[in-house]
Design an enzyme around this catalytic site. Structure first.
Site, PDB file in Angstrom:
ATOM      1  N   GLU A  39      -2.815  -8.167   1.802  1.00  0.00           N
ATOM      2  CA  GLU A  39      -3.320  -8.999   2.896  1.00  0.00           C
ATOM      3  C   GLU A  39      -4.850  -9.057   2.826  1.00  0.00           C
ATOM      4  O   GLU A  39      -5.519  -8.026   2.806  1.00  0.00           O
ATOM      5  CB  GLU A  39      -2.865  -8.420   4.237  1.00  0.00           C
ATOM      6  CG  GLU A  39      -1.338  -8.426   4.384  1.00  0.00           C
ATOM      7  CD  GLU A  39      -0.837  -7.495   5.467  1.00  0.00           C
ATOM      8  OE1 GLU A  39      -1.675  -6.903   6.185  1.00  0.00           O
ATOM      9  OE2 GLU A  39       0.385  -7.335   5.591  1.00  0.00           O
ATOM     10  N   GLU A  70       4.801  -6.492   5.020  1.00  0.00           N
ATOM     11  CA  GLU A  70       4.770  -5.383   4.076  1.00  0.00           C
ATOM     12  C   GLU A  70       6.126  -5.165   3.423  1.00  0.00           C
ATOM     13  O   GLU A  70       6.212  -4.816   2.246  1.00  0.00           O
ATOM     14  CB  GLU A  70       4.318  -4.104   4.797  1.00  0.00           C
ATOM     15  CG  GLU A  70       2.849  -4.063   5.171  1.00  0.00           C
ATOM     16  CD  GLU A  70       2.524  -4.859   6.426  1.00  0.00           C
ATOM     17  OE1 GLU A  70       1.329  -5.016   6.749  1.00  0.00           O
ATOM     18  OE2 GLU A  70       3.477  -5.338   7.090  1.00  0.00           O
ATOM     19  N   PHE A  93      -3.821  -0.793   5.988  1.00  0.00           N
ATOM     20  CA  PHE A  93      -3.937   0.498   6.658  1.00  0.00           C
ATOM     21  C   PHE A  93      -2.691   1.307   6.318  1.00  0.00           C
ATOM     22  O   PHE A  93      -1.569   0.792   6.398  1.00  0.00           O
ATOM     23  CB  PHE A  93      -4.028   0.339   8.173  1.00  0.00           C
ATOM     24  CG  PHE A  93      -5.269  -0.362   8.652  1.00  0.00           C
ATOM     25  CD1 PHE A  93      -6.398   0.360   9.020  1.00  0.00           C
ATOM     26  CD2 PHE A  93      -5.310  -1.737   8.735  1.00  0.00           C
ATOM     27  CE1 PHE A  93      -7.543  -0.282   9.458  1.00  0.00           C
ATOM     28  CE2 PHE A  93      -6.448  -2.395   9.176  1.00  0.00           C
ATOM     29  CZ  PHE A  93      -7.574  -1.659   9.537  1.00  0.00           C
ATOM     30  N   ASP A  95      -1.209   3.349   7.967  1.00  0.00           N
ATOM     31  CA  ASP A  95      -0.336   3.430   9.137  1.00  0.00           C
ATOM     32  C   ASP A  95       0.805   2.417   9.070  1.00  0.00           C
ATOM     33  O   ASP A  95       1.850   2.612   9.700  1.00  0.00           O
ATOM     34  CB  ASP A  95      -1.153   3.158  10.409  1.00  0.00           C
ATOM     35  CG  ASP A  95      -2.488   3.873  10.413  1.00  0.00           C
ATOM     36  OD1 ASP A  95      -2.678   4.785  11.231  1.00  0.00           O
ATOM     37  OD2 ASP A  95      -3.349   3.513   9.592  1.00  0.00           O
ATOM     38  N   PHE A  96       0.610   1.323   8.322  1.00  0.00           N
ATOM     39  CA  PHE A  96       1.621   0.265   8.263  1.00  0.00           C
ATOM     40  C   PHE A  96       2.769   0.596   7.316  1.00  0.00           C
ATOM     41  O   PHE A  96       3.678  -0.220   7.134  1.00  0.00           O
ATOM     42  CB  PHE A  96       0.992  -1.054   7.815  1.00  0.00           C
ATOM     43  CG  PHE A  96      -0.098  -1.571   8.727  1.00  0.00           C
ATOM     44  CD1 PHE A  96      -0.308  -1.033   9.991  1.00  0.00           C
ATOM     45  CD2 PHE A  96      -0.928  -2.596   8.316  1.00  0.00           C
ATOM     46  CE1 PHE A  96      -1.306  -1.496  10.828  1.00  0.00           C
ATOM     47  CE2 PHE A  96      -1.935  -3.081   9.148  1.00  0.00           C
ATOM     48  CZ  PHE A  96      -2.121  -2.530  10.399  1.00  0.00           C
ATOM     49  N   HIS A 139      -4.339   2.748  13.503  1.00  0.00           N
ATOM     50  CA  HIS A 139      -5.171   2.315  12.377  1.00  0.00           C
ATOM     51  C   HIS A 139      -6.098   3.431  11.888  1.00  0.00           C
ATOM     52  O   HIS A 139      -7.085   3.138  11.207  1.00  0.00           O
ATOM     53  CB  HIS A 139      -6.030   1.108  12.763  1.00  0.00           C
ATOM     54  CG  HIS A 139      -5.264  -0.137  13.065  1.00  0.00           C
ATOM     55  ND1 HIS A 139      -4.544  -0.300  14.214  1.00  0.00           N
ATOM     56  CD2 HIS A 139      -5.125  -1.284  12.361  1.00  0.00           C
ATOM     57  CE1 HIS A 139      -3.982  -1.501  14.213  1.00  0.00           C
ATOM     58  NE2 HIS A 139      -4.320  -2.114  13.098  1.00  0.00           N
TER      59      HIS A 139
END
Length: 343
Positions: A39, A70, A93, A95-96, A139
């Site tokens: 992205e 994702e 990130f 976190d994703f 994030h």
């Protein structure tokens, strides 16, 4: 090239983001199978400058902006790798990762094993990690242990530009999936100043740094500090402060978690007898506990005192003062070293 010119080439300094891009560009020139997807990695150049300049040289066919899914693009990367390509797929990130947990945990990490070795998955999953800039709980995590816990993936965490380039070359060339985790604070981007240290001399030619080879960033005889990423630099700053009071601190940068260079850590603890493990990941069930356990398993008689410095088991707060309380700082490392040195 004259000696002076060679020396200048060796001593040129790069930020960590430029060193990463230089390695990626080299591999893309050398191998048509290498491409980058994620992205905002093409036209924008990556929000942490992780791909800045690649689009102008390689075009949209090999530097791909993809829809915000994702699940889709990491699944596509796994498939491309199994069919002979060498994709680099970026999680903006870390976190994703939960959005694509099946693609990472059950496909990327396991397909070589599940196929009996019939397929390899030679892909690199890059991911930005870390807090310190007030981006809140979704994030700001540093999930090294989440990936190191699952067999089948190698886990890389550079702390300097020199290491970032060498580890990236090695990651792209590896026939196994590699998770390459870069700390946002170390990239050298204008809106997020880096500490002193990650910008280093970087040779122009390609080179590799082997996985599973920790680096002793500072030698010392009193206390061993083991860490990685951003906290290498915080540990080095703490070590300089401690030296003023006569405490000689050895700082070890792990560089990779999988494989893990346990031997270098044990050798240091055999010398110092005192161990502090520092991590920006969560304290429970994480890297700090694993390092202590490995030292205890192989060198318990050498270990006189130990402390762990890590994020407490709470979400990363948004408010700056609260974030500063949970993410370990130089003072936290200094206090831990003083504690074990006094025992």
């Amino acid at each position: 090239m004259a000696q002076e010119e060679r020396q200048q080439a060796i001593e040129r300094e790069l930020t960590m983001s430029r060193a990463m891009v230089e390695a990626i560009a080299h591999e893309m020139r050398a191998h048509d199978e290498v491409f980058y997807m994620g992205e905002d990695v093409a036209d924008y150049g990556g929000i942490f400058d992780s791909t800045e300049g690649l689009l102008s040289e390689f075009g949209h066919d090999r530097v791909m902006d993809i829809p915000i899914s994702e699940t889709a693009y990491l699944g596509a990367a796994v498939g491309a790798a199994q069919h002979g390509m060498r994709p680099i797929a970026e999680l903006m990130f870390v976190d994703f990762f939960g959005v694509a947990m099946d693609q990472i945990y059950n496909q990327m990490a396991k397909n070589t094993y599940m196929s009996g070795g019939a397929v390899n998955v030679p892909m690199v999953l890059t991911a930005a990690v870390g807090g310190t800039y007030n981006d809140a709980a979704q994030h700001s995590q540093t999930l090294y242990g989440t990936f190191a816990h699952m067999p089948g993936m190698k886990v890389v965490v550079p702390s300097t530009a020199y290491d970032a380039k060498g580890l990236m070359h090695n990651a792209i060339r590896d026939d196994d999936p590699v998770v390459y985790m870069f700390h946002k604070r170390l990239m050298g981007i204008g809106w997020m100043p880096a500490p002193d240290g990650p910008k280093t001399p970087v040779p122009e030619e390609d080179y590799t740094i082997p996985f599973g080879s920790a680096d002793v960033k500072r030698e010392g005889g009193d206390v061993t500090v083991v860490t990685l990423g951003l906290h290498v630099h915080r540990a080095l700053e703490a070590a300089e402060r401690l030296a003023e009071d006569g405490i000689d601190t050895e700082v070890i940068d792990l560089r990779t978690l999988v494989p893990l260079d346990t031997e270098t850590v044990r050798e240091s603890v055999a010398k110092t007898g005192r161990l502090v493990v520092v991590d920006e990941d969560y304290r429970s069930f994480g890297v700090t506990g694993e390092i202590v356990a490995r030292v205890a398993e192989g060198s318990l008689s050498d270990l006189e005192a130990v402390e762990r410095v890590a994020v407490p088991d709470v979400p990363i707060p948004y408010a700056r003062p609260m974030e500063g309380k949970v993410i370990p700082g130089v003072e936290d490392i200094e206090t831990a070293v003083r504690n074990v040195d006094s025992k």
